[in-house]
Design a protein around this motif. Structure first.
Motif, PDB file in Angstrom:
ATOM      1  N   VAL A  42       0.828  -1.199   0.000  1.00  0.00           N
ATOM      2  CA  VAL A  42       0.000   0.000   0.000  1.00  0.00           C
ATOM      3  C   VAL A  42       0.862   1.248   0.000  1.00  0.00           C
ATOM      4  O   VAL A  42       1.743   1.404   0.842  1.00  0.00           O
ATOM      5  N   THR A  48      -5.165   5.112   4.225  1.00  0.00           N
ATOM      6  CA  THR A  48      -4.663   3.738   4.210  1.00  0.00           C
ATOM      7  C   THR A  48      -3.621   3.438   5.282  1.00  0.00           C
ATOM      8  O   THR A  48      -3.195   2.293   5.413  1.00  0.00           O
ATOM      9  N   GLN A  96      -9.796   2.287   5.144  1.00  0.00           N
ATOM     10  CA  GLN A  96      -9.951   1.648   3.838  1.00  0.00           C
ATOM     11  C   GLN A  96      -9.068   0.419   3.659  1.00  0.00           C
ATOM     12  O   GLN A  96      -9.524  -0.621   3.184  1.00  0.00           O
ATOM     13  N   SER A  97      -7.796   0.508   4.032  1.00  0.00           N
ATOM     14  CA  SER A  97      -6.886  -0.613   3.803  1.00  0.00           C
ATOM     15  C   SER A  97      -7.307  -1.855   4.576  1.00  0.00           C
ATOM     16  O   SER A  97      -7.091  -2.984   4.119  1.00  0.00           O
ATOM     17  N   ALA A 119      -2.928   5.059  -3.231  1.00  0.00           N
ATOM     18  CA  ALA A 119      -4.043   5.809  -2.657  1.00  0.00           C
ATOM     19  C   ALA A 119      -3.628   7.209  -2.248  1.00  0.00           C
ATOM     20  O   ALA A 119      -2.597   7.399  -1.612  1.00  0.00           O
ATOM     21  N   ASN A 168      -6.851   4.391  -6.175  1.00  0.00           N
ATOM     22  CA  ASN A 168      -7.977   5.220  -5.726  1.00  0.00           C
ATOM     23  C   ASN A 168      -8.145   6.414  -6.648  1.00  0.00           C
ATOM     24  O   ASN A 168      -7.158   7.040  -7.034  1.00  0.00           O
TER      25      ASN A 168
END
Length: 306
Positions: A42, A48, A96-97, A119, A168
Motif C-alpha cells: 500500500v 490507508t 480503507q486498507s 491511494a 484510488n
C-alpha cells in the motif's frame, strides 16, 4: 524507488497482510491460522495508514492518530471492545486498507501473488502553489502532472512484478468537513469537487490502456452517501454527513488536541455510527464500511480475474 514525488505531504506506506492477520492483529480464539503468500503493498496517506506514522512526544497534528479519541471504537481480535486504544489509524476504528485487506484475503482466494494499492486522499492538493489564488489553469496543469506521475509509478510497480494494481480516484473533496466548515457543515464546496472531478477524468484517461489496473471509484461511493439528493439506504443511516464526529474547539486546531495542562480542546459525538466523517477529512469506521460495501463486488471481480 521514486514514488509520487509531486505530492508534498505524501506518506509512503509499505506493509504485507496475510489471510489471517489483515489488521496486523492476533488471530481470534478458535480460528486456525492460515498463512498465505499473497501480499498487499500500500502506497498512500491517511486513508490507508494502518499505523506506520510514528508517535511523537508531545503529540502533534501529524501524530494525532496515536492519541485518544482515535481508536475509540477499537475491538480486539477476540471481539472485545477496547476503547482508548489508538492504533495509528486516522479514524475511530478501521480504515480503507483494513476493509480492502479483508475483502481480498479473507472472503475468497485470489489468483495473483501480489497486489498494490496506490491511494491519495486529497490532502495532497492542499500544498503551496496550487491553492489560494491559483487559477483554474494552474490547478488543471498541476493535476495533469500528478496523474501522469501516478501512471508512471503504476508502470514501475508492474515492472517490479506486481500482478495487479488498485488505484484510488479522489473522493468529493469539497464535501469533507474541512471544506464544509465555513458554511456550518450545510453544503459541499463546488470548487473542491471540481478539482476532484478533473483529477478523476485525467486518471481514467491515463489508466485506460493499462492491463491489470483497477480504479477504485471513491468519488461515486462517497457521493452516494454525502451528496445524494434522493437519499440512498446507505445515505440514510448517517444523520450527519458533512460534519465531523470529532471537532476541534479552534477552527485551526485538530481532533485529539490537548492544552499544556491536558485540557481537551475538541468535542466528540456520542454516536459515531451516525456520522460519516470522523475528523476534518477522514471517514468514521461506519463511513468506511458503507463506502467499501459499494466497492466490494467490483473489487472482488477484478481480483478474481486470471
Amino acid at each position: 524507488m521514486k514514488l509520487l514525488t509531486a505530492f508534498l505531504v505524501l506518506v509512503l506506506l509499505l506493509f504485507v497482510l496475510d489471510a489471517s492477520r489483515v489488521e496486523a492483529r492476533g488471530t481470534p480464539a478458535g480460528h486456525q491460522k492460515k498463512w498465505s503468500n499473497k501480499s498487499l503493498f500500500v502506497f498512500g496517506d491517511d486513508f490507508t495508514d494502518n499505523g506506520n506514522l510514528p508517535l511523537t512526544d508531545p503529540v502533534t497534528e501529524f501524530s494525532r492518530q496515536w492519541a485518544y479519541p482515535y481508536g475509540s471504537s477499537y475491538v480486539d481480535a477476540h471481539g472485545f471492545p477496547r476503547p482508548n486504544t489508538p492504533s495509528g489509524r486516522f479514524s475511530n476504528y478501521k480504515i480503507q486498507s483494513d476493509f480492502i485487506g479483508k475483502c481480498i484475503f479473507i472472503n475468497g482466494p485470489i489468483f495473483s501473488n501480489s497486489i498494490a494499492l496506490v491511494a491519495i486522499s486529497g490532502n495532497d492538493y492542499a500544498s503551496p502553489g496550487v491553492t489560494g489564488r491559483s487559477s483554474i489553469n494552474d490547478i488543471n496543469a498541476y493535476i495533469g502532472k500528478v496523474t501522469m506521475e501516478i501512471s508512471a509509478n503504476v508502470d514501475r510497480l508492474q515492472k517490479l512484478g506486481v500482478k495487479k494494481v488498485l488505484v484510488n480516484n479522489l473522493h468529493p473533496v469539497g464535501c469533507t468537513p474541512s471544506k464544509t466548515q465555513t458554511n456550518n457543515y450545510t453544503e459541499c464546496d463546488i470548487f473542491g469537487n471540481y478539482g476532484a472531478s478533473v483529477h478523476n477524468n485525467n486518471m481514467k484517461q491515463v489508466m485506460a490502456t493499462k492491463k491489470n489496473v483497477h480504479i477504485i471509484d471513491l468519488y461515486a461511493a462517497f457521493t452516494n452517501i454525502v451528496n445524494n439528493a434522493q437519499g440512498s439506504e446507505l445515505s440514510k443511516q448517517f444523520k450527519r454527513k458533512l460534519s465531523p464526529c470529532c471537532e476541534s474547539l479552534d477552527s485551526k486546531g485538530y481532533c485529539g488536541q490537548q492544552s499544556a495542562s491536558s485540557e481537551l480542546l475538541y468535542n466528540v459525538c456520542d454516536k459515531s455510527n451516525k456520522f460519516f466523517y470522523w475528523d476534518g477529512m477522514n471517514p468514521t469506521h461506519a463511513g468506511w464500511e458503507a463506502v467499501m460495501k459499494q466497492l466490494q463486488k467490483p473489487l472482488k471481480d477484478f481480483i478474481d480475474q486470471n
